[in-house]
Motif scaffolding. Structure first.
Motif, PDB file in Angstrom:
ATOM      1  N   MET A 613       4.155   3.153  -4.297  1.00  0.00           N
ATOM      2  CA  MET A 613       3.720   3.801  -3.065  1.00  0.00           C
ATOM      3  C   MET A 613       2.461   4.276  -3.046  1.00  0.00           C
ATOM      4  SD  MET A 613       5.884   2.969  -0.439  1.00  0.00           S
ATOM      5  CE  MET A 613       6.110   1.346  -1.541  1.00  0.00           C
ATOM      6  N   THR A 627      -0.255   7.059   7.894  1.00  0.00           N
ATOM      7  CA  THR A 627       0.947   7.025   6.885  1.00  0.00           C
ATOM      8  C   THR A 627       1.280   8.595   6.970  1.00  0.00           C
ATOM      9  OG1 THR A 627      -0.294   7.429   4.770  1.00  0.00           O
ATOM     10  CG2 THR A 627       0.188   5.148   5.437  1.00  0.00           C
ATOM     11  N   ALA A 644       8.849   1.318   2.378  1.00  0.00           N
ATOM     12  CA  ALA A 644       8.019   1.582   3.697  1.00  0.00           C
ATOM     13  C   ALA A 644       8.820   1.112   4.906  1.00  0.00           C
ATOM     14  CB  ALA A 644       6.884   1.145   3.433  1.00  0.00           C
ATOM     15  N   LEU A 653       6.432   6.194   4.555  1.00  0.00           N
ATOM     16  CA  LEU A 653       6.633   6.043   3.247  1.00  0.00           C
ATOM     17  C   LEU A 653       7.819   6.994   2.520  1.00  0.00           C
ATOM     18  CD1 LEU A 653       2.991   5.815   1.886  1.00  0.00           C
ATOM     19  CD2 LEU A 653       4.257   3.940   2.625  1.00  0.00           C
TER      20      LEU A 653
END
Length: 716
Positions: A613, A627, A644, A653
């Motif tokens: 990630m 995000t 995700a 995430l």
């Protein structure tokens, strides 16, 4: 005795004596020059050669719109040897290096062996030839420079004896591509050009001859320039080599499939009128297709159904009809003043009652001719004048040898023209569907190009500019033939109809799934002259003319093919070629703004694979995609394993803790992350396929046996 007579006699005697003395002196001087000073004056005379030699200039180049050389004058040479030049010193060098010279010549000209070169050179040396031909064929400049690197030949012609005879030859780097547009020269280039742009712009390409004479100085003849030759200018054409190649390949493939007699494909830039491709193919005796004639500008043919667009536009402009006007086409067969007019589907019962838009969509002969005959039969000249107002028949004067102009002869024109067939009642209905008129293909294209160009008709253009030594000395701007071929209302109506012809009518094969196309099909029987249309085997002209993309037209194109027999279909046989040309040009030359591609269904938030990630955050941040906050460790190269998911306008995430003593789950990861994770556990990874990991041979959670191989199957 007359007084003073003696004095006159004495004076006369003196004059005669003086003349005799002068004559004797002239004779003596002439004799002295002839004998005593003969050699001196002979040497003086040998210092000059009175004859003038014409020096031909280098002909200008023809360059494509994309800067590629399409025709150029390149030097070729014949090489000779003077075995008397250089004396004994040169002769000794020649014998010492003879083997090396012969091997070098053989490497440059492999068709002649080393022994043959050796034999011929010794033969010329024995004969003491001053102009011995070393190689029978003309050679290129590059080959000539290679020969000049060989021993002895590298010396000047007075020391080594090698000399050349130069020839200027016209070369076309792309072979036969656009050959008829470019044109040809006579074998003797000084005689000029035969046809094409070479002939149209001959005076510009040719340049100006120069004059030299030879003078003997220090026992050597030197060329003295009296008038320097002026090289020709270059012309930059509108032809795009890539588009020309695309159009030619698409057309030739179809010609072969149909065993057609000939075909034409022209591509034109809508706004400027620049002709980007001009293909003219005719079947040769060997069955292959060659560019023999410039049919695009010279071939007068009845256009057939592509002309129906113009007929309907005249009726729309005069206010007699609208796109919604209903017409009864009956069962596809009607009697027009004693002659039967048929639709292509008459044997299936025809179309019955349909509106004007549908008439053009299905190319109904009965529909179009019924409209025109109904409103113009009492005054057919009004219909013809309506066509002429749109400048469809206005001569374009493109400058090509053999160029033809359209022929639309109404009652008035036929009365004025000797030998023209008289106007008949059937002339109007048949003229309305493209018969009893004659057009070269480029005129039909120019008419449709005007529709695409919001009603402004521009002159087709083959040359953009004239250049000299890389500088532009003249540009050819776009010429407007007619600023408005019709009213705005008529233009919008016909643009809508032509778009539906492709999306809903008979021209579907001309369309594309990538963009919208507008245009009209054409299918016409070819008249056999006095024998008419039904003599022997019926041949056809199938065509499609249109433009793309429909919303913002960039290019217009016509495809016209002559086939020796039916079945004939302009939409299928010519339209399919148009589609291939349009799609390949679109893919190669047209680029759309990414912002224009966004719509309500567009996916603007990408899918993110399982895996590291920290790398996903880096990529998403650079793309300005939001995000959730995920803690990234300070240590570099420390992966954060996770997954995700897409949530509205951002990516969520989530980190996943990987087991330390069991096989990790790498499904959903890319190859890089999956291999890294598997091998970090002491296992070996074997990859099959591409994309995302869908299967792993050792199930997740299994005990780790170091050294074992895990097969990862990836799929998209």
């Amino acid at each position: 005795m007359i007084p003073g007579q003696d004095k006159i006699r004495h004076n006369y005697a003196y004059i005669v004596l003086l003349m005799i003395i002068i004559a004797i002196c002239v004779i003596i001087k002439a004799g002295y020059i002839m004998f005593a000073e003969r050699q001196y004056w002979k040497d003086v005379a040998n210092r000059f050669v009175k004859e003038n030699v014409v020096v031909h200039p280098t002909r200008g180049n023809i360059i494509s719109a994309d800067g590629k050389l399409m025709a150029s004058s390149l030097p070729e040479y014949k090489i000779y040897m003077d075995f008397r030049a250089g004396g004994e010193k040169k002769d000794t060098m020649l014998i010492n290096h003879l083997t090396e010279i012969c091997k070098g010549l053989n490497a440059i000209f492999p068709d002649k062996s080393v022994s043959e070169f050796r034999r011929d050179i010794l033969k010329g040396r024995k004969a003491k030839s001053q102009h011995f031909l070393l190689y029978p064929k003309r050679i290129s400049y590059i080959q000539y420079k290679e020969v000049k690197k060989l021993p002895v030949f590298c010396l000047s012609k007075y020391q080594g004896g090698l000399h050349e005879e130069a020839f200027n030859q016209r070369k076309k780097p792309f072979g036969t591509l656009a050959m008829r547009t470019l044109g040809d020269l006579y074998p003797d280039m000084s005689k000029g050009a035969k046809n094409g742009l070479e002939l149209t712009y001959d005076s510009i390409l040719r340049g100006q001859d120069g004059i030299t004479h030879r003078q003997k100085i220090m026992n050597k003849y030197l060329p003295i320039t009296d008038k320097a030759a002026v090289d020709g200018c270059d012309i930059v054409t509108t032809i795009d080599v890539d588009m020309q190649d695309i159009a030619e390949k698409a057309l030739v493939d179809q010609l072969k499939n149909l065993n057609a007699n000939s075909g034409v494909a022209i591509v034109m830039e809508v706004e400027t009128g620049d002709v980007k491709a001009n293909v003219n193919m005719t079947r040769g005796n060997d069955g292959n297709y060659y560019e023999m004639r410039n049919d695009a500008v010279s071939n007068l043919m009845e256009p057939g159904s592509t002309f129906k667009t113009a007929s309907i536009m005249v009726a729309l402009e005069d206010g007699y009809i609208t796109p919604e006007t209903m017409v009864d086409t009956k069962n596809g067969v009607v009697n027009m003043h004693g002659s039967w007019m048929r639709d292509h589907n008459w044997h299936r019962g025809g179309y019955g009652k349909i509106d004007v838009t549908r008439i053009i969509e299905v190319s109904s002969n009965v529909g179009v001719s019924s409209i025109i005959d109904k409103y113009y039969s009492k005054n057919p000249q009004k219909f013809v004048d309506g066509l002429k107002r749109m400048s469809i028949d206005k001569p374009l004067h493109l400058g090509f040898a053999g160029e033809a102009s359209p022929r639309i002869l109404g009652p008035k024109e036929r009365e004025e023209q000797k030998g023209a067939l008289p106007w008949a009642k059937t002339s109007l209905p048949w003229m309305s569907i493209g018969y009893e008129t004659m057009f070269p293909p480029i005129y039909i294209l120019n008419f449709y190009n005007a529709i695409a160009n919001n009603g402004t008709m521009v002159k087709p253009k083959f040359v953009k500019s004239i250049e000299k030594d890389g500088e532009t000395i003249k540009e050819f701007p776009t010429e407007i033939v007619n600023p408005h071929i019709c009213s705005e209302k008529t233009l919008q109506q016909i643009q809508t109809i032509l778009r539906k012809v492709v999306s809903e009518g008979l021209a579907k094969p001309a369309g594309s799934s990538q963009f919208n196309v507008s245009g009209k099909t054409g299918t016409a029987q070819i008249s056999q002259g006095k024998s008419g249309y039904k003599s022997g085997t019926v041949s056809y002209l199938v065509s499609f003319c249109g433009y793309f993309p429909s919303e913002h037209p960039q290019y217009s194109c016509i495809v016209s093919i002559q086939i020796p027999k039916g079945p004939a279909s302009g939409g299928l046989q010519a339209g399919s070629v148009f589609s291939k040309i349009a799609e390949r040009i679109y893919a190669k030359h047209l680029f759309r703004n990414l912002a224009e591609a966004k719509d309500s269904t567009a996916v603007l938030i990408p899918d993110v694979k399982r895996g590291d990630m920290s790398e996903a955050v880096t990529v998403l941040t650079s793309l300005n995609i939001k995000t959730n906050d995920l803690k990234i460790p300070d240590a570099k190269n420390t992966p954060i394993w996770g997954k995700a998911s897409r949530q509205n306008e951002q990516i969520k995430l989530t980190s996943i803790k990987m087991p330390a003593k069991s096989v990790p789950n790498v499904k959903g990861m890319g190859a890089k992350d999956a291999v890294f994770l598997i091998e970090s556990c002491g296992l070996k990874a074997r990859i099959i396929g591409t994309g995302t990991v869908k299967e792993q041979s050792i199930p997740p959670g299994s005990p780790i046996h170091k050294g074992k191989t895990v097969t990862l199957t990836l799929k998209h």
